[in-house]
Design a protein around this motif. Structure first.
Motif, PDB file in Angstrom:
ATOM      1  N   ILE A   1     -17.762 -43.068   3.782  1.00 56.48           N
ATOM      2  CA  ILE A   1     -18.753 -42.115   3.288  1.00 56.48           C
ATOM      3  C   ILE A   1     -18.532 -40.737   3.917  1.00 56.48           C
ATOM      4  N   ARG A   2     -18.308 -40.723   5.224  1.00 56.03           N
ATOM      5  CA  ARG A   2     -18.130 -39.450   5.931  1.00 56.03           C
ATOM      6  C   ARG A   2     -16.907 -38.699   5.410  1.00 56.03           C
ATOM      7  N   LEU A   3     -15.787 -39.407   5.228  1.00 57.90           N
ATOM      8  CA  LEU A   3     -14.567 -38.773   4.728  1.00 57.90           C
ATOM      9  C   LEU A   3     -14.771 -38.225   3.314  1.00 57.90           C
ATOM     10  N   LEU A   4     -15.392 -39.018   2.442  1.00 58.84           N
ATOM     11  CA  LEU A   4     -15.568 -38.594   1.049  1.00 58.84           C
ATOM     12  C   LEU A   4     -16.554 -37.441   0.930  1.00 58.84           C
ATOM     13  N   ASP A   5     -17.614 -37.443   1.737  1.00 56.87           N
ATOM     14  CA  ASP A   5     -18.531 -36.303   1.753  1.00 56.87           C
ATOM     15  C   ASP A   5     -17.797 -35.035   2.209  1.00 56.87           C
ATOM     16  N   ALA A   6     -16.974 -35.161   3.250  1.00 56.83           N
ATOM     17  CA  ALA A   6     -16.217 -34.011   3.750  1.00 56.83           C
ATOM     18  C   ALA A   6     -15.265 -33.486   2.681  1.00 56.83           C
ATOM     19  N   PHE A   7     -14.608 -34.393   1.966  1.00 57.76           N
ATOM     20  CA  PHE A   7     -13.689 -33.971   0.907  1.00 57.76           C
ATOM     21  C   PHE A   7     -14.454 -33.283  -0.222  1.00 57.76           C
TER      22      PHE A   7
ATOM     23  N   THR B   1     -13.739 -29.440  -1.521  1.00 58.57           N
ATOM     24  CA  THR B   1     -13.431 -29.045  -2.891  1.00 58.57           C
ATOM     25  C   THR B   1     -14.454 -28.051  -3.427  1.00 58.57           C
ATOM     26  N   GLU B   2     -15.696 -28.183  -2.999  1.00 53.79           N
ATOM     27  CA  GLU B   2     -16.730 -27.239  -3.422  1.00 53.79           C
ATOM     28  C   GLU B   2     -16.441 -25.848  -2.878  1.00 53.79           C
ATOM     29  N   GLU B   3     -16.007 -25.779  -1.626  1.00 58.69           N
ATOM     30  CA  GLU B   3     -15.710 -24.489  -1.000  1.00 58.69           C
ATOM     31  C   GLU B   3     -14.467 -23.835  -1.600  1.00 58.69           C
ATOM     32  N   ARG B   4     -13.507 -24.652  -1.990  1.00 55.36           N
ATOM     33  CA  ARG B   4     -12.251 -24.111  -2.527  1.00 55.36           C
ATOM     34  C   ARG B   4     -12.304 -23.843  -4.019  1.00 55.36           C
ATOM     35  N   GLY B   5     -13.225 -24.502  -4.710  1.00 62.98           N
ATOM     36  CA  GLY B   5     -13.259 -24.419  -6.166  1.00 62.98           C
ATOM     37  C   GLY B   5     -14.326 -23.496  -6.704  1.00 62.98           C
ATOM     38  N   ASP B   6     -15.020 -23.993  -7.728  1.00 67.09           N
ATOM     39  CA  ASP B   6     -16.003 -23.169  -8.429  1.00 67.09           C
ATOM     40  C   ASP B   6     -17.430 -23.479  -7.998  1.00 67.09           C
ATOM     41  N   GLY B   7     -17.557 -24.046  -6.799  1.00 71.28           N
ATOM     42  CA  GLY B   7     -18.895 -24.329  -6.293  1.00 71.28           C
ATOM     43  C   GLY B   7     -19.403 -25.712  -6.611  1.00 71.28           C
ATOM     44  N   GLU B   8     -18.570 -26.550  -7.242  1.00 71.76           N
ATOM     45  CA  GLU B   8     -18.966 -27.922  -7.552  1.00 71.76           C
ATOM     46  C   GLU B   8     -18.162 -28.895  -6.695  1.00 71.76           C
ATOM     47  N   SER B   9     -18.841 -29.898  -6.176  1.00 78.67           N
ATOM     48  CA  SER B   9     -18.161 -30.924  -5.376  1.00 78.67           C
ATOM     49  C   SER B   9     -17.382 -31.861  -6.279  1.00 78.67           C
ATOM     50  N   LEU B  10     -16.175 -32.217  -5.832  1.00 80.96           N
ATOM     51  CA  LEU B  10     -15.355 -33.127  -6.611  1.00 80.96           C
ATOM     52  C   LEU B  10     -15.494 -34.544  -6.084  1.00 80.96           C
ATOM     53  N   TYR B  11     -15.951 -35.432  -6.936  1.00 83.32           N
ATOM     54  CA  TYR B  11     -15.918 -36.860  -6.637  1.00 83.32           C
ATOM     55  C   TYR B  11     -15.934 -37.605  -7.957  1.00 83.32           C
TER      56      TYR B  11
ATOM     57  N   LEU C   1      -9.518 -38.143  11.262  1.00 78.20           N
ATOM     58  CA  LEU C   1      -8.936 -36.835  10.989  1.00 78.20           C
ATOM     59  C   LEU C   1      -7.600 -36.966  10.273  1.00 78.20           C
ATOM     60  N   GLU C   2      -6.750 -37.875  10.753  1.00 75.23           N
ATOM     61  CA  GLU C   2      -5.449 -38.089  10.119  1.00 75.23           C
ATOM     62  C   GLU C   2      -5.625 -38.671   8.710  1.00 75.23           C
ATOM     63  N   ALA C   3      -6.564 -39.595   8.566  1.00 71.47           N
ATOM     64  CA  ALA C   3      -6.820 -40.190   7.253  1.00 71.47           C
ATOM     65  C   ALA C   3      -7.288 -39.126   6.266  1.00 71.47           C
ATOM     66  N   PHE C   4      -8.190 -38.252   6.701  1.00 71.13           N
ATOM     67  CA  PHE C   4      -8.701 -37.196   5.825  1.00 71.13           C
ATOM     68  C   PHE C   4      -7.579 -36.278   5.361  1.00 71.13           C
ATOM     69  N   ASN C   5      -6.730 -35.848   6.279  1.00 73.90           N
ATOM     70  CA  ASN C   5      -5.647 -34.939   5.918  1.00 73.90           C
ATOM     71  C   ASN C   5      -4.638 -35.594   4.985  1.00 73.90           C
ATOM     72  N   CYS C   6      -4.328 -36.873   5.220  1.00 74.85           N
ATOM     73  CA  CYS C   6      -3.411 -37.591   4.329  1.00 74.85           C
ATOM     74  C   CYS C   6      -4.025 -37.761   2.947  1.00 74.85           C
ATOM     75  N   PHE C   7      -5.292 -38.161   2.901  1.00 70.67           N
ATOM     76  CA  PHE C   7      -5.976 -38.365   1.628  1.00 70.67           C
ATOM     77  C   PHE C   7      -6.049 -37.059   0.834  1.00 70.67           C
ATOM     78  N   ALA C   8      -6.466 -35.974   1.488  1.00 74.90           N
ATOM     79  CA  ALA C   8      -6.588 -34.687   0.803  1.00 74.90           C
ATOM     80  C   ALA C   8      -5.234 -34.219   0.285  1.00 74.90           C
ATOM     81  N   ARG C   9      -4.214 -34.360   1.101  1.00 78.84           N
ATOM     82  CA  ARG C   9      -2.863 -33.956   0.694  1.00 78.84           C
ATOM     83  C   ARG C   9      -2.383 -34.799  -0.490  1.00 78.84           C
ATOM     84  N   PHE C  10      -2.626 -36.089  -0.411  1.00 79.45           N
ATOM     85  CA  PHE C  10      -2.206 -37.007  -1.471  1.00 79.45           C
ATOM     86  C   PHE C  10      -2.865 -36.648  -2.797  1.00 79.45           C
TER      87      PHE C  10
END
Length: 303
Positions: free
Chosen positions: A108-114, A118-128, A147-156
């Motif tokens: 949950i924590r990782l997906l909320d962070a992602f 995406t909201e900060e980088r995009g058009d203001g909408e969270s991606l899930y 931290l490593e899991a988040f970076n790998c997931f986001a990059r992937f």
């Protein structure tokens, strides 16, 4: 893998990790050799610290911004928090090892962070979207830190399969059409039999394409399959799904109710699936293979 081959593997990994000392061309050449070793031998499970390193190298995750992740986590529940929590509660629920190592709260924590990222980088909408919970799960299980899991997931997600997480799931639906197209090419008899029973990939292969086969247990075999997908690209999952169907071929052709067999795929056995998928590449016409490669990430590509 023999001790000599394992030594070669470790020497190659050590040299690839020295990215500041070698050129980009040399890095790519060494990664090619690493990919070949993964196809031939897999990643030795006798060395538990090896897989996390290999995954980060394949995804080119070389730096970690802990301040950024902590800042995103500190924002708490995202605008899609209810969807995330609903899906997280079901993720690999029957896998005791996953629940013990990861559990619901980390996911949950990782997906909320992602979603916040995406909201900060995009058009203001969270991606899930549906399936992201299952795609995040292997990274959380394999990587030693969140931290490593988040970076790998986001990059992937952002680099290799962004079309799979569009609200329309465009990449997933493209992948399903390619399952049908490629199955017809490699085994027209089986394809025709399934179509005669009104079965298309949209009906029987949606979960397997959506999650890159991570929905089919056991988890240890999912990780072996993902070693291969991270090495050669998530587009190869289309052929891995076909391989799973081909392994059921005789039973499917012998029954008048093939959906009963396809409703739940047999337990994953990564090595024969990978072997069949690699073999199938030779039978796929060049233009169709180009469609296969691009379907995960290229929104401009039409077929």
């Amino acid at each position: 893998m023999s001790s000599k081959e394992r030594k070669k593997y470790n020497e190659l990994l050590a040299s690839v990790k020295q990215t500041e000392r070698i050129s980009d061309i040399e890095i790519e050449e060494k990664l090619k050799k690493l990919r070949r070793l993964i196809v031939l031998y897999g990643i030795p499970t006798s060395e538990p610290n090896l897989r996390p390193v290999v995954w980060k190298l394949l995804l080119k995750v070389h730096s970690l911004d802990s301040h950024q992740y902590l800042r995103l986590v500190s924002r708490g529940r995202s605008s899609v928090a209810d969807k995330i929590r609903n899906d997280a509660s079901r993720t690999l629920k029957s896998d005791g090892d996953f629940q013990a190592v990861v559990g619901e709260h980390k996911l949950i924590r990782l997906l909320d962070a992602f979603a916040w990222q995406t909201e900060e980088r995009g058009d203001g909408e969270s991606l899930y979207v549906q399936g992201m919970n299952v795609l995040a799960a292997p990274f959380l299980y394999v990587q030693p830190t969140e931290l490593e899991a988040f970076n790998c997931f986001a990059r992937f997600i952002e680099l290799t399969c962004p079309l799979y997480v569009l609200p329309t799931l465009e990449g997933v639906h493209r992948g399903l059409r390619l399952v049908d197209k490629c199955l017809q090419i490699v085994d027209n008899k089986l394809y025709t039999h399934l179509r005669r029973h009104n079965l298309t990939a949209e009906i029987y292969a949606f979960p397997s394409v959506l999650t890159l086969s991570a929905c089919t247990p056991p988890l240890d075999q999912v990780l072996c399959l993902w070693d291969f997908l991270l090495a050669f690209g998530p587009h190869m999952n289309v052929l891995c799904v076909i391989a799973q169907v081909l392994l059921m071929r005789d039973d499917l052709l012998a029954t008048t109710s093939p959906m009963k067999l396809l409703r739940t795929f047999p337990p994953l056995d990564a090595q024969p699936i990978i072997s069949i998928a690699v073999t199938l590449v030779r039978d796929i016409p060049e233009d169709v293979y180009d469609d296969l490669v691009r379907h995960c990430f290229d929104p401009r590509h039409e077929y």
